[in-house]
Write a protein that holds these residues in place. Sequence first.
Motif, PDB file in Angstrom:
ATOM      1  N   MET A   1     -26.557-107.172 -63.838  1.00  0.00           N
ATOM      2  CA  MET A   1     -25.653-106.372 -63.064  1.00  0.00           C
ATOM      3  C   MET A   1     -26.111-106.355 -61.608  1.00  0.00           C
ATOM      4  O   MET A   1     -27.300-106.300 -61.334  1.00  0.00           O
ATOM      5  N   PRO A   2     -25.168-106.380 -60.637  1.00  0.00           N
ATOM      6  CA  PRO A   2     -25.551-106.362 -59.225  1.00  0.00           C
ATOM      7  C   PRO A   2     -26.289-105.076 -58.852  1.00  0.00           C
ATOM      8  O   PRO A   2     -26.200-104.076 -59.551  1.00  0.00           O
ATOM      9  N   GLU A   3     -26.976-105.132 -57.707  1.00  0.00           N
ATOM     10  CA  GLU A   3     -27.726-103.969 -57.243  1.00  0.00           C
ATOM     11  C   GLU A   3     -26.791-102.797 -57.002  1.00  0.00           C
ATOM     12  O   GLU A   3     -25.712-102.937 -56.434  1.00  0.00           O
ATOM     13  N   SER A   4     -27.227-101.626 -57.420  1.00  0.00           N
ATOM     14  CA  SER A   4     -26.436-100.416 -57.261  1.00  0.00           C
ATOM     15  C   SER A   4     -26.850 -99.699 -55.982  1.00  0.00           C
ATOM     16  O   SER A   4     -28.011 -99.357 -55.810  1.00  0.00           O
ATOM     17  N   LYS A   5     -25.890 -99.484 -55.078  1.00  0.00           N
ATOM     18  CA  LYS A   5     -26.177 -98.759 -53.842  1.00  0.00           C
ATOM     19  C   LYS A   5     -26.247 -97.256 -54.096  1.00  0.00           C
ATOM     20  O   LYS A   5     -26.939 -96.540 -53.410  1.00  0.00           O
ATOM     21  N   VAL A   6     -25.491 -96.799 -55.089  1.00  0.00           N
ATOM     22  CA  VAL A   6     -25.426 -95.369 -55.385  1.00  0.00           C
ATOM     23  C   VAL A   6     -25.625 -95.176 -56.875  1.00  0.00           C
ATOM     24  O   VAL A   6     -24.971 -95.819 -57.684  1.00  0.00           O
ATOM     25  N   SER A   7     -26.550 -94.326 -57.217  1.00  0.00           N
ATOM     26  CA  SER A   7     -26.745 -93.943 -58.605  1.00  0.00           C
ATOM     27  C   SER A   7     -26.914 -92.433 -58.619  1.00  0.00           C
ATOM     28  O   SER A   7     -27.995 -91.908 -58.363  1.00  0.00           O
ATOM     29  N   ALA A   8     -25.806 -91.754 -58.846  1.00  0.00           N
ATOM     30  CA  ALA A   8     -25.825 -90.295 -58.764  1.00  0.00           C
ATOM     31  C   ALA A   8     -24.757 -89.723 -59.674  1.00  0.00           C
ATOM     32  O   ALA A   8     -23.909 -90.448 -60.184  1.00  0.00           O
ATOM     33  N   ARG A   9     -24.815 -88.422 -59.851  1.00  0.00           N
ATOM     34  CA  ARG A   9     -23.796 -87.684 -60.590  1.00  0.00           C
ATOM     35  C   ARG A   9     -23.405 -86.471 -59.761  1.00  0.00           C
ATOM     36  O   ARG A   9     -24.234 -85.910 -59.058  1.00  0.00           O
ATOM     37  N   LEU A  10     -22.170 -86.093 -59.905  1.00  0.00           N
ATOM     38  CA  LEU A  10     -21.679 -84.874 -59.270  1.00  0.00           C
ATOM     39  C   LEU A  10     -21.255 -83.960 -60.406  1.00  0.00           C
ATOM     40  O   LEU A  10     -20.272 -84.227 -61.097  1.00  0.00           O
ATOM     41  N   SER A  11     -22.026 -82.918 -60.602  1.00  0.00           N
ATOM     42  CA  SER A  11     -21.731 -82.006 -61.707  1.00  0.00           C
ATOM     43  C   SER A  11     -20.420 -81.282 -61.444  1.00  0.00           C
ATOM     44  O   SER A  11     -20.021 -81.097 -60.285  1.00  0.00           O
ATOM     45  N   PRO A  12     -19.741 -80.864 -62.502  1.00  0.00           N
ATOM     46  CA  PRO A  12     -18.515 -80.089 -62.301  1.00  0.00           C
ATOM     47  C   PRO A  12     -18.757 -78.834 -61.452  1.00  0.00           C
ATOM     48  O   PRO A  12     -17.917 -78.480 -60.621  1.00  0.00           O
ATOM     49  N   ALA A  13     -19.903 -78.203 -61.618  1.00  0.00           N
ATOM     50  CA  ALA A  13     -20.211 -77.002 -60.834  1.00  0.00           C
ATOM     51  C   ALA A  13     -20.368 -77.344 -59.349  1.00  0.00           C
ATOM     52  O   ALA A  13     -19.868 -76.614 -58.480  1.00  0.00           O
ATOM     53  N   ASP A  14     -21.067 -78.450 -59.056  1.00  0.00           N
ATOM     54  CA  ASP A  14     -21.230 -78.859 -57.660  1.00  0.00           C
ATOM     55  C   ASP A  14     -19.899 -79.294 -57.053  1.00  0.00           C
ATOM     56  O   ASP A  14     -19.603 -78.987 -55.903  1.00  0.00           O
ATOM     57  N   ARG A  15     -19.101 -80.002 -57.837  1.00  0.00           N
ATOM     58  CA  ARG A  15     -17.780 -80.419 -57.358  1.00  0.00           C
ATOM     59  C   ARG A  15     -16.941 -79.186 -57.025  1.00  0.00           C
ATOM     60  O   ARG A  15     -16.302 -79.126 -55.978  1.00  0.00           O
ATOM     61  N   GLU A  16     -16.965 -78.212 -57.902  1.00  0.00           N
ATOM     62  CA  GLU A  16     -16.213 -76.979 -57.674  1.00  0.00           C
ATOM     63  C   GLU A  16     -16.737 -76.239 -56.447  1.00  0.00           C
ATOM     64  O   GLU A  16     -15.961 -75.680 -55.664  1.00  0.00           O
ATOM     65  N   ALA A  17     -18.061 -76.233 -56.251  1.00  0.00           N
ATOM     66  CA  ALA A  17     -18.649 -75.576 -55.076  1.00  0.00           C
ATOM     67  C   ALA A  17     -18.207 -76.270 -53.790  1.00  0.00           C
ATOM     68  O   ALA A  17     -17.901 -75.608 -52.790  1.00  0.00           O
ATOM     69  N   VAL A  18     -18.147 -77.591 -53.807  1.00  0.00           N
ATOM     70  CA  VAL A  18     -17.685 -78.346 -52.639  1.00  0.00           C
ATOM     71  C   VAL A  18     -16.210 -78.028 -52.374  1.00  0.00           C
ATOM     72  O   VAL A  18     -15.809 -77.785 -51.225  1.00  0.00           O
ATOM     73  N   MET A  19     -15.406 -78.018 -53.421  1.00  0.00           N
ATOM     74  CA  MET A  19     -13.986 -77.708 -53.259  1.00  0.00           C
ATOM     75  C   MET A  19     -13.811 -76.281 -52.729  1.00  0.00           C
ATOM     76  O   MET A  19     -12.944 -76.033 -51.887  1.00  0.00           O
ATOM     77  N   GLN A  20     -14.634 -75.367 -53.187  1.00  0.00           N
ATOM     78  CA  GLN A  20     -14.567 -73.985 -52.685  1.00  0.00           C
ATOM     79  C   GLN A  20     -14.985 -73.923 -51.220  1.00  0.00           C
ATOM     80  O   GLN A  20     -14.398 -73.168 -50.432  1.00  0.00           O
ATOM     81  N   ALA A  21     -15.982 -74.715 -50.848  1.00  0.00           N
ATOM     82  CA  ALA A  21     -16.405 -74.760 -49.446  1.00  0.00           C
ATOM     83  C   ALA A  21     -15.270 -75.282 -48.560  1.00  0.00           C
ATOM     84  O   ALA A  21     -15.039 -74.766 -47.457  1.00  0.00           O
ATOM     85  N   ILE A  22     -14.544 -76.279 -49.046  1.00  0.00           N
ATOM     86  CA  ILE A  22     -13.396 -76.805 -48.294  1.00  0.00           C
ATOM     87  C   ILE A  22     -12.323 -75.729 -48.166  1.00  0.00           C
ATOM     88  O   ILE A  22     -11.737 -75.546 -47.097  1.00  0.00           O
ATOM     89  N   THR A  23     -12.082 -74.992 -49.248  1.00  0.00           N
ATOM     90  CA  THR A  23     -11.121 -73.890 -49.207  1.00  0.00           C
ATOM     91  C   THR A  23     -11.554 -72.840 -48.194  1.00  0.00           C
ATOM     92  O   THR A  23     -10.736 -72.331 -47.423  1.00  0.00           O
ATOM     93  N   THR A  24     -12.844 -72.531 -48.170  1.00  0.00           N
ATOM     94  CA  THR A  24     -13.376 -71.557 -47.210  1.00  0.00           C
ATOM     95  C   THR A  24     -13.164 -72.039 -45.777  1.00  0.00           C
ATOM     96  O   THR A  24     -12.765 -71.255 -44.900  1.00  0.00           O
ATOM     97  N   ILE A  25     -13.400 -73.319 -45.541  1.00  0.00           N
ATOM     98  CA  ILE A  25     -13.181 -73.880 -44.199  1.00  0.00           C
ATOM     99  C   ILE A  25     -11.718 -73.704 -43.798  1.00  0.00           C
ATOM    100  O   ILE A  25     -11.421 -73.261 -42.685  1.00  0.00           O
ATOM    101  N   LYS A  26     -10.811 -74.019 -44.697  1.00  0.00           N
ATOM    102  CA  LYS A  26      -9.383 -73.862 -44.400  1.00  0.00           C
ATOM    103  C   LYS A  26      -9.029 -72.400 -44.128  1.00  0.00           C
ATOM    104  O   LYS A  26      -8.228 -72.102 -43.244  1.00  0.00           O
TER     105      LYS A  26
END
Length: 155
Positions: A1-26
């Motif tokens: 398999m080719p080299e992976s530039k990104v190997s990460a996970r975004l947990s549902p809780a972190d995703r929700e926190a980011v979405m909430q931060a965007i809502t707060t900005i708005k």
Amino acid sequence: MPESKVSARLSPADREAVMQAITTIKEKLPFLVDLSTEERKSLPKLGDKSRAFVSKALEIAAQNPDFLPRSFDLDEMRRDIELFEALYPILLSLTQLQELVDDTSVAVGSEAYAAGLLVYNYAKASGKGAGLETMVDDLGRRFARKTKKVQPQAL
């Protein structure tokens, strides 16, 4: 398999926190407007070169308000400039963040697609007789070319 530039996970809780931060900005920027393409094209732009011009114009207007028509709202001009200056670092930060999210999305999407192609090629080469023919055919539809219908020529 080719080299992976990104190997990460975004947990549902972190995703929700980011979405909430965007809502707060708005919520903190309730005055944001949504311009149409035509409106955006028609408006004069305040860029780096024009910032000094606008600052000098404000200074001239503030020191010499007598030549301005009564309908000219100097305080509104001042508020517009202040808001622009306050939004500018936010715009730069969000632009950088958007580019990082976009680049990361492109990179992981590419890695996922490359991995999918490898699976498809391995299944095509080694999957015969293993009951994978239907699934390989299903994956192969992604590459099927649609034939162009020949239009009868009018006489």
